[in-house]
Design an enzyme around this catalytic site. Structure first.
Site, short mmCIF file in Angstrom:
data_model
loop_
_atom_site.label_atom_id
_atom_site.label_comp_id
_atom_site.label_asym_id
_atom_site.label_seq_id
_atom_site.Cartn_x
_atom_site.Cartn_y
_atom_site.Cartn_z
N GLY A 195 1.84 -6.19 2.93
CA GLY A 195 1.40 -6.65 4.24
C GLY A 195 1.66 -5.63 5.34
O GLY A 195 2.31 -4.61 5.15
N ASP A 196 1.13 -5.93 6.51
CA ASP A 196 1.39 -5.17 7.75
C ASP A 196 0.90 -6.11 8.85
O ASP A 196 0.81 -7.33 8.63
CB ASP A 196 0.63 -3.83 7.72
CG ASP A 196 1.14 -2.84 8.76
OD1 ASP A 196 2.18 -2.21 8.53
OD2 ASP A 196 0.51 -2.71 9.84
N LYS A 242 1.71 3.46 -2.16
CA LYS A 242 2.36 2.24 -1.72
C LYS A 242 2.30 2.17 -0.21
O LYS A 242 2.60 3.16 0.48
CB LYS A 242 3.84 2.28 -2.17
CG LYS A 242 4.61 1.03 -1.82
CD LYS A 242 4.42 -0.05 -2.86
CE LYS A 242 4.79 -1.44 -2.36
NZ LYS A 242 3.71 -2.09 -1.56
N LYS A 270 -2.25 3.44 2.84
CA LYS A 270 -2.37 2.36 3.85
C LYS A 270 -3.81 1.93 3.91
O LYS A 270 -4.71 2.72 3.63
CB LYS A 270 -1.95 2.90 5.22
CG LYS A 270 -1.55 1.82 6.20
CD LYS A 270 -0.07 1.51 6.09
CE LYS A 270 0.32 0.39 7.00
NZ LYS A 270 1.79 0.34 7.16
N1 GLU Z 1 3.57 -2.17 6.10
C1 GLU Z 1 4.95 -1.88 5.84
C2 GLU Z 1 5.28 -0.50 6.33
O1 GLU Z 1 4.77 -0.07 7.34
C3 GLU Z 1 5.38 -2.17 4.42
C4 GLU Z 1 4.61 -1.54 3.34
C5 GLU Z 1 4.96 -2.02 1.94
O2 GLU Z 1 5.81 -2.87 1.79
O3 GLU Z 1 4.34 -1.49 1.00
O4 GLU Z 1 6.10 0.22 5.80
#
Ligand code: GLU
Length: 446
Positions: free
Chosen positions: A164-165, A89, A125
């Site tokens: 997202g990110d 995740k 990621k």
């Molecule tokens: N990109 C976000 C983080 O850095 C959220 C990741 C997600 O919701 O899976 O945690």
């Protein structure tokens, strides 16, 4: 047992061009080393060595054609770091600066962050060097479709669940989700951050920023202080920064800045709800720049090419990107009175900036604890999808508050010092590591 120096040296030799990954590893391993030394099984099962190597790295080409018929080639990655606690995740980042180093560091961090939430999620990621800035919505859609065509084989609701990110917001998640649905014929919880009408969770957009402020409140209370009237400087102007500001205002803190790559927006007497409405309009609807916000309000200033750290404050919240605050910035901040730092972006302080501020007695909440609210609500979105339910916003927010309180408690348990102050960096790293390590021990070699 290998020393931390041995580990970092061999990492340097095997992966010489991954400084951000080295930095993230050094941060976690420095904190957990004394703990691992006291636990024979962790050493005997080579847990530190195993966690250095992601479970799997997927690297692919994304070929897409823009609205003018021009063909473009981008690179895509998904680093599936560890699934001891659940399906991989973590977010997807679209930004021209990214490379494998970026995603290895982010996936590594994500594993421990996700563990801290207490929800059953592993860490991963990914993303692309595609630059969404200045592209039409139609071109972004074309890219997302091409990207998903290459990624879809490797993800799934029980396998890997991206979100997202930076550069990937609700719009991009919508295009990616639509593409996945078309390719697979499945409507399921393969992505989080979806719009509520397409199976998304209420409150996901706000979660990282709101969670940051909930965590900060606990940090302050732990040190006999409160958020009301605290002077806060915030960097960034994306989703995380905007909803951090929204919650800070609700809690009567004074918010003095935001920033983007053009410079710093300064509100000498503090941002107001009217300012925030313009900020949302400019950033979320028009996809414009902060400079335009300053132009719309006489009581705001814009300092071109400046970072926010020279503004006198009690609390600093870096919410832009990794290593945005270096040692010089840290010195400036300290000279200007900062007492607390809540890292809302992932790894926003360089190692030297962190060391300097800790030496000065500044309390630092590390990103894997502070910004875990985003992925936590992603976890709640997965639960809702699995149950085919949709929870009201208040219910999600209550759960988010509970999760942030739980993360804070875990940091205190593992990071409280003799003088009552909390070393949140040590606390967060040990608390996250123990969960992952124990699950790995339980599951045998892999
Ligand atoms: N990109 C976000 C983080 O850095 C959220 C990741 C997600 O919701 O899976 O945690």
């Amino acid at each position: 047992m290998q020393t931390i120096q041995d580990i970092l040296q061999s990492l340097q030799q095997t992966h010489p061009n991954q400084p951000q990954f080295h930095q993230a590893v050094a941060d976690v391993y420095q904190a957990v080393m004394p703990f691992v030394k006291r636990h024979e099984a962790y050493q005997q099962q080579a847990l530190l060595e195993r966690l250095l190597v992601p479970d799997r790295i997927i690297e692919f080409r994304v070929t897409w054609q823009d609205g003018d018929g021009q063909v473009h080639v981008n690179r895509g990655w998904r680093v599936q770091h560890n699934n001891a606690l659940g399906a991989y995740k973590g977010g997807l980042r679209f930004h021209p600066s990214v490379d494998l180093d970026t995603f290895k560091f982010l996936a590594f961090e994500q594993t421990f962050k996700n563990a801290l939430t207490g929800l059953p999620m592993g860490g991963g990621k990914g993303g692309s060097d595609f630059d969404p800035k200045g592209k039409s919505a139609a071109d972004v859609q074309r890219f997302c479709q091409a990207f998903m065509l290459k990624l879809s084989n490797y993800i799934g609701p029980e396998q890997d669940v991206p979100a997202g990110d930076i550069g990937v917001g609700a719009r991009e998640i919508g295009y990616l989700f639509g593409a996945y649905k078309n390719i697979s014929g499945q409507f399921n919880g393969v992505l989080t951050g979806k719009a509520p009408a397409s199976g998304g969770s209420c409150g996901r957009t706000e979660a990282t920023g709101y969670g940051t402020v909930y965590f900060l409140q606990h940090m302050l209370e732990q040190h006999d202080q409160s958020l009301a009237d605290k002077r806060c400087v915030v960097s960034g102007a994306g989703n995380v920064a905007i909803y951090t500001v929204e919650k800070l205002l609700e809690k009567n803190a004074q918010v003095l800045t935001l920033s983007d790559s053009g410079g710093t927006l300064l509100a000498k007497s503090g941002l107001t709800a009217a300012h925030l409405a313009t900020i949302k309009q400019v950033k979320e609807v028009e996809r414009g720049r902060l400079k335009a916000v300053a132009e719309a309000h006489d009581d705001l200033q814009f300092r071109a090419d400046e970072k926010p750290w020279a503004v006198a404050c009690d609390v600093a919240i870096p919410a832009a990107t990794q290593n945005e605050m270096d040692e010089t910035d840290a010195q400036t901040l300290h000279d200007n009175g900062v007492q607390f730092i809540a890292e809302a972006a992932n790894m926003p302080l360089t190692a030297k900036a962190t060391d300097y501020l800790l030496e000065q007695g500044v309390v630092i909440g590390p990103s894997k604890a502070v910004n875990a609210g985003g992925v936590a609500v992603s976890g709640l979105e997965r639960t809702q999808n699995a149950l085919m339910q949709s929870w009201p916003a208040e219910q999600v927010d209550r759960k988010l508050q509970d999760i942030m309180a739980h993360i804070h408690r875990s940091c205190v348990i593992h990071g409280e010092q003799e003088d009552g102050r909390v070393d949140y960096i040590r606390g967060a790293n040990i608390a996250g590591f123990v969960k992952v390590a124990d699950a790995m021990l339980f599951q045998g070699l892999g």
